[in-house]
Design a protein around this motif. Sequence first.
Motif, short mmCIF file in Angstrom:
data_model
loop_
_atom_site.label_atom_id
_atom_site.label_comp_id
_atom_site.label_asym_id
_atom_site.label_seq_id
_atom_site.Cartn_x
_atom_site.Cartn_y
_atom_site.Cartn_z
N UNK A 56 4.49 -2.08 -0.88
CA UNK A 56 4.85 -2.33 0.50
C UNK A 56 4.80 -3.79 0.90
N UNK A 57 4.09 -4.60 0.14
CA UNK A 57 3.92 -6.01 0.48
C UNK A 57 4.93 -6.92 -0.20
N UNK A 105 -5.08 -5.61 4.13
CA UNK A 105 -3.97 -5.00 3.38
C UNK A 105 -3.75 -3.53 3.73
N UNK A 106 -4.62 -2.96 4.58
CA UNK A 106 -4.39 -1.61 5.10
C UNK A 106 -3.48 -1.63 6.32
N UNK A 107 -3.24 -2.81 6.87
CA UNK A 107 -2.30 -2.95 7.99
C UNK A 107 -0.89 -2.80 7.42
N UNK A 108 0.00 -2.09 8.10
CA UNK A 108 1.38 -1.97 7.59
C UNK A 108 2.03 -3.35 7.46
N UNK A 109 2.65 -3.58 6.31
CA UNK A 109 3.26 -4.88 6.02
C UNK A 109 4.30 -5.27 7.06
N UNK A 110 5.03 -4.32 7.58
CA UNK A 110 6.07 -4.64 8.56
C UNK A 110 5.51 -5.18 9.87
#
Length: 185
Positions: A56-57, A105-110
Amino acid sequence: MNGDALTGQLLVAAPTLRGSTFERAVVLMLSHDDDGALGVVVNKPTEVRVGDVLPGWVPVVSEPGVVFQGGPVSLDSALGLVTVAGDDEPLGIRRVKGRLGVVDLDTPAEIVEPAVSAMRVFAGYAGWAPEQLEGEIDEGSWYVVDSEATDAFTSDADDLWESVLRRQRGLLALVSRFPADPSLN
């Protein structure tokens, strides 16, 4: 000791650390206080693609798009380092110093992507117990120098040790010419 004495600074390994985990390492300090110190080695890219471990990143990370070995501690954990694009305090990012921050890194990449202008992912970190780092600096294992905004995100990580030392004044600039293998001198 000042609560953030070395936070945001670089530790550059002295040539005497040859053969160690930190040989020719450049460590960006993320915290330094009475409880100890924590940083990430910013010039040791691995062969592991970010997409292989954190797909996702991929749209957010800077080239070369690989995971960097941040240090010998907790190699099974990941840490995201970012340059924040604006003055706001973006969701999921804790500022370290100036525009430099650590991303959850648990935060949504978008959610994070529009707020950052550069990002690297590190496996592990470098950590020191209280007063341990000060002792290593006193014995000459590390040079403490100012960081520049692009150091942690340079496209030429393999030459960062030399280039950081070369931009220093005096004797440190001469250390940049120290051969990687002195026996070949």
